[in-house]
Design a protein around this motif. Structure first.
Motif, short mmCIF file in Angstrom:
data_model
loop_
_atom_site.label_atom_id
_atom_site.label_comp_id
_atom_site.label_asym_id
_atom_site.label_seq_id
_atom_site.Cartn_x
_atom_site.Cartn_y
_atom_site.Cartn_z
N ASP A 46 -57.37 36.73 13.89
CA ASP A 46 -56.09 36.41 14.63
C ASP A 46 -55.95 35.05 14.54
O ASP A 46 -56.75 34.20 15.12
N ASP A 47 -55.00 34.48 13.60
CA ASP A 47 -55.16 33.06 13.16
C ASP A 47 -53.89 32.46 13.85
O ASP A 47 -53.55 31.28 13.68
N GLY A 48 -53.11 33.22 14.64
CA GLY A 48 -51.99 32.68 15.49
C GLY A 48 -50.65 32.66 14.70
O GLY A 48 -49.70 32.25 15.22
N ALA A 49 -50.82 33.12 13.22
CA ALA A 49 -49.59 33.01 12.32
C ALA A 49 -49.63 34.26 11.52
O ALA A 49 -49.21 35.33 11.96
N ASP A 142 -50.45 39.72 7.39
CA ASP A 142 -50.48 39.60 5.75
C ASP A 142 -51.49 40.69 5.27
O ASP A 142 -52.54 40.14 4.82
N ILE A 143 -51.11 41.80 5.17
CA ILE A 143 -52.04 42.84 4.69
C ILE A 143 -52.55 42.86 3.39
O ILE A 143 -53.58 43.10 3.21
N PHE A 181 -42.50 48.97 20.28
CA PHE A 181 -43.31 47.88 21.18
C PHE A 181 -44.48 47.49 20.55
O PHE A 181 -45.17 48.31 19.54
N LYS A 182 -45.16 46.32 20.90
CA LYS A 182 -46.58 45.85 20.44
C LYS A 182 -47.58 47.08 21.02
O LYS A 182 -47.34 47.22 22.43
N ALA A 183 -48.36 47.30 20.27
CA ALA A 183 -49.34 48.21 20.80
C ALA A 183 -50.69 47.79 20.13
O ALA A 183 -51.04 46.54 20.12
N GLY A 184 -51.81 48.67 20.15
CA GLY A 184 -53.17 48.22 19.56
C GLY A 184 -53.97 49.22 20.02
O GLY A 184 -53.80 50.66 19.67
N ILE A 185 -55.39 49.00 20.54
CA ILE A 185 -56.29 50.03 20.91
C ILE A 185 -56.32 50.27 22.40
O ILE A 185 -55.90 49.53 23.22
N GLY A 186 -56.43 51.67 22.69
CA GLY A 186 -56.38 52.06 23.87
C GLY A 186 -57.37 53.30 24.31
O GLY A 186 -58.01 54.00 23.27
N THR A 187 -57.87 53.58 25.31
CA THR A 187 -58.98 54.56 25.63
C THR A 187 -58.75 55.17 27.02
O THR A 187 -58.06 54.37 27.81
N SER A 188 -59.15 56.26 27.30
CA SER A 188 -59.25 56.89 28.44
C SER A 188 -60.27 57.89 28.40
O SER A 188 -60.72 58.42 27.30
N THR A 322 -46.90 40.32 23.75
CA THR A 322 -45.92 39.94 22.39
C THR A 322 -46.61 39.43 21.43
O THR A 322 -47.31 38.51 21.65
N THR A 323 -46.28 39.55 20.23
CA THR A 323 -47.13 39.16 18.96
C THR A 323 -46.01 38.58 18.01
O THR A 323 -45.20 39.50 17.69
N THR A 324 -46.24 37.37 17.61
CA THR A 324 -45.23 36.94 16.35
C THR A 324 -46.38 36.81 15.23
O THR A 324 -47.21 35.93 15.24
N GLY A 325 -45.94 37.20 14.19
CA GLY A 325 -46.77 37.22 13.03
C GLY A 325 -46.05 36.88 11.73
O GLY A 325 -45.21 36.23 11.65
N VAL A 326 -46.42 37.37 10.58
CA VAL A 326 -46.12 37.03 9.27
C VAL A 326 -44.35 37.34 9.09
O VAL A 326 -43.95 38.26 9.80
N HIS A 327 -44.04 36.25 8.45
CA HIS A 327 -42.37 36.20 8.19
C HIS A 327 -41.77 35.96 9.57
O HIS A 327 -40.70 36.37 9.43
N GLY A 328 -42.55 35.53 10.27
CA GLY A 328 -41.62 35.23 11.95
C GLY A 328 -41.28 36.78 12.39
O GLY A 328 -40.72 36.57 13.48
N HIS A 329 -41.94 37.81 12.07
CA HIS A 329 -41.73 39.10 12.56
C HIS A 329 -42.42 39.00 13.94
O HIS A 329 -43.50 38.63 14.30
N THR A 330 -41.65 39.61 15.24
CA THR A 330 -42.25 39.66 16.48
C THR A 330 -42.01 41.04 16.97
O THR A 330 -41.06 41.83 16.63
N SER A 331 -43.22 41.46 17.61
CA SER A 331 -43.43 42.91 18.13
C SER A 331 -43.51 42.55 19.86
O SER A 331 -44.50 41.79 20.28
#
Length: 345
Positions: A46-49, A142-143, A181-188, A322-331
């Motif tokens: 995660d480079d913050g950009a 930037d995949i 929404f922004k998601a990621g890894i989850g466990t239970s 909340t994450t803002t990434g490539v091309h200014g996209h925000t989730s």
């Protein structure tokens, strides 16, 4: 680049927010690592950009301490994905490697790195079957740079440990989105009673799929909860689910568990769209000397899978930021003040 996610805002798991899924008890960590010997490791980039991606490894310690394979099965809910090694798991009914998750265009480099790990672990042999899955984090990351290296994969594998795994924007979930929404890894996890004995079922998800978030039956469209979120198209397109259990099950029965893991996506509002790669991998760590459970004893295990996957998916969303990434996209992260509350005494 960060090796570990550091959130700028305090986020919480479903149960901390008063959302309890089902009546079965959880394991002590409410995580896949409640299954004895199952370890989890992350590498986060995660480079913050423009880069928000990474690697997550699920490592059954039994495969590193003597056993060459564990009973396993794969369920393909919708096959728009790249699950390297899945056909051999389906053919032979065994898992021969840890499970690595990453981004779509990095899956092949990750498979090669996992092969390096397996060849170091086992000095004999002329054939190895690395199992690597993916979801597409290209909305936020930037995949096309394909930043995942062998070292990133080996770090996740070699750093895998017990304890509560990090959730949300970490590892392979750093750049994923789900249900708007922004998601990621989850466990239970769950601990049902089966034939008078307690078994453990744990789930880990990499959530990146479309639909309308539904929490305990209540639809929560992103357009209503986050009015300035913009178009709802960045809702992801795939989901990887890993189910582990210490119940003595064979590959056929584990296939039944894996199918129910995919079914559980519907509880949180999955659309199961044309372009979604929805896969579940289920494996058992039970010692081979144990007798296989009869099919008519499996209902509590099926319930444990459905509940643990549902809660893992909710955790993947509620712990993400909340994450803002490539091309200014925000989730955007799920806002807690709009969540329904239904607690169990």
């Amino acid at each position: 680049m960060n090796d570990h996610s550091t959130a700028s805002e305090e986020r919480a798991r479903a149960r901390s927010l008063g959302i309890v899924v089902g009546a079965l008890p959880t394991g002590p960590l409410n995580a896949i690592t409640d299954v004895e010997g199952v370890l989890v490791g992350h590498t986060t980039l995660d480079d913050g950009a423009d880069l928000h991606t990474g690697v997550t490894a699920v490592v059954p310690r039994q495969l590193t301490t003597g056993r060459r394979a564990l009973p396993a099965a794969v369920c393909t809910g919708n096959g728009y994905g790249k699950l390297v090694g899945s056909t051999q798991v389906g053919e032979l009914g065994v898992l021969e490697s840890p499970i690595v998750l990453t981004a779509t265009l990095s899956v092949f480099r990750a498979a090669d790195a996992l092969l390096t790990y397996l060849m170091r672990l086992r000095r004999d042999g002329l054939s190895f079957n690395p199992l690597v899955g993916e979801t597409n984090d290209g909305f936020l990351s930037d995949i096309r740079r394909r930043p995942i290296t062998e070292r990133h994969v080996l770090d996740a594998l070699e750093g895998a440990s017990g304890g509560l795994p990090a959730e949300g924007c970490v590892g392979a979930g750093t750049g994923t989105t789900a249900l708007g929404f922004k998601a990621g890894i989850g466990t239970s996890s769950r601990r049902p009673a089966v034939d008078g004995a307690q078994v453990t079922v744990g789930a880990l998800v990499q959530a990146n799929f479309g639909g309308v978030l539904t929490v305990q039956g209540v639809p929560m469209p992103v357009g209503e909860l986050v009015p300035d979120a913009g178009p709802e198209e960045p809702s992801g397109n795939s989901c990887m689910i890993v189910v582990a259990t210490d119940a003595a099950l064979d590959a056929r029965q584990l296939g039944r568990l894996a199918r129910r893991a995919v079914f559980a996506m519907g509880r949180v509002g999955a659309s199961y769209s044309n372009g979604s790669g929805d896969y579940a991998i289920a494996f058992s760590t039970a010692p081979p000397r144990l007798a296989t459970l009869p099919d008519d004893a499996l209902n509590p295990v099926f319930a444990a899978v459905m509940d643990s996957v549902e809660e893992a998916l909710l955790n993947s969303l509620f712990t993400a930021t909340t994450t803002t990434g490539v091309h200014g996209h925000t989730s955007h992260a799920v806002p807690y003040d709009r969540l329904p509350r239904k607690t169990r005494d």
